[in-house]
Write an enzyme that holds these catalytic residues in place. Sequence first.
Site, PDB file in Angstrom:
ATOM      1  CG  HIS A 121      72.096  38.795   2.809  1.00 62.27           C
ATOM      2  ND1 HIS A 121      71.411  38.490   3.975  1.00 62.27           N
ATOM      3  CD2 HIS A 121      71.154  38.904   1.837  1.00 62.27           C
ATOM      4  CE1 HIS A 121      70.109  38.431   3.714  1.00 62.27           C
ATOM      5  NE2 HIS A 121      69.938  38.671   2.424  1.00 62.27           N
ATOM      6  CB  CYS A 132      88.257  47.016 -11.778  1.00 61.35           C
ATOM      7  SG  CYS A 132      89.316  46.185 -10.574  1.00 61.35           S
ATOM      8  CB  CYS A 155      92.135  48.015  -6.749  1.00 62.63           C
ATOM      9  SG  CYS A 155      92.036  46.733  -8.026  1.00 62.63           S
ATOM     10  CB  CYS A 158      91.760  50.021 -11.383  1.00 64.93           C
ATOM     11  SG  CYS A 158      90.591  49.682 -10.046  1.00 64.93           S
ATOM     12  CB  THR A 196      66.232  32.072   8.262  1.00 65.32           C
ATOM     13  OG1 THR A 196      65.884  33.301   7.623  1.00 65.32           O
ATOM     14  CG2 THR A 196      65.239  30.996   7.870  1.00 65.32           C
TER      15      THR A 196
END
Length: 249
Positions: A121, A132, A155, A158, A196
């Site tokens: 996850h 990007c 970022c 970009c 779990t």
Amino acid sequence: MSGPVVPQHARELAQAARRVLVLSGAGMSAESGVPTFRDAQTGLWHRYDPAELATPQAWARDPGLVWAWYEWRRSLVAACQPNAGHRALAEWARIAEMSVVTQNVDDLHERAGSAVVVHLHGSLFAHRCDSCGAPVELPVPDQAEISGRLAPPVCVHCTGRIRPGVVWFGEALPAGALDEAMTQIEASDLVMVVGTSGMVHPAAALPGLAVSAGVPVVEINPNPTGLPADVHWPVTAAVGLPALVDQLG
């Protein structure tokens, strides 16, 4: 005070195993004090529904709010420490080939010394650009600096925004994560299912895959889950795993 009695069959399976795969869930980190997904809704965040913050739609609508909530969660996890169960798995890796597939988004397995093969996850500590996809490492924030909103970093490659490296509702698992988990399971001598609930798919199907492949499964969980296993041991991770590993030497 003596520790718990390790089931004989669980001990025999663990002693014979040379390749061990651990599938861990929220119960693995509970004894470290890691807040669950909904337990993180305290203080500033009590009025928000976490299921509405953990979506691509929420990020598009209000990235500052989503970023602040995840930075808050990351700061909470960073203040926690690996428990005896995490440390026992790292110790076990000294005598067997150990792989970890975790549903948890914390980094406690890594901090205890285990090599995590797959974060099914994602992780609170693995950021990336929302445009990007470039990975980014960021320092852990100070809780005192987190208010209702924080502007996500930009970022450097970009014009995108840095987003949490977790899987949001409606998103696919990380590329290749499930395939890698399945490959590791089929190559193992033993699968340990620890903490779990067996309610979150597709991770809940992995113990059944092990059984179908003829790989024995030992489940450590204080509560019944209905997951297929050769041994169900009703004990917590921080109690059961150290007791089991103590008997492997």
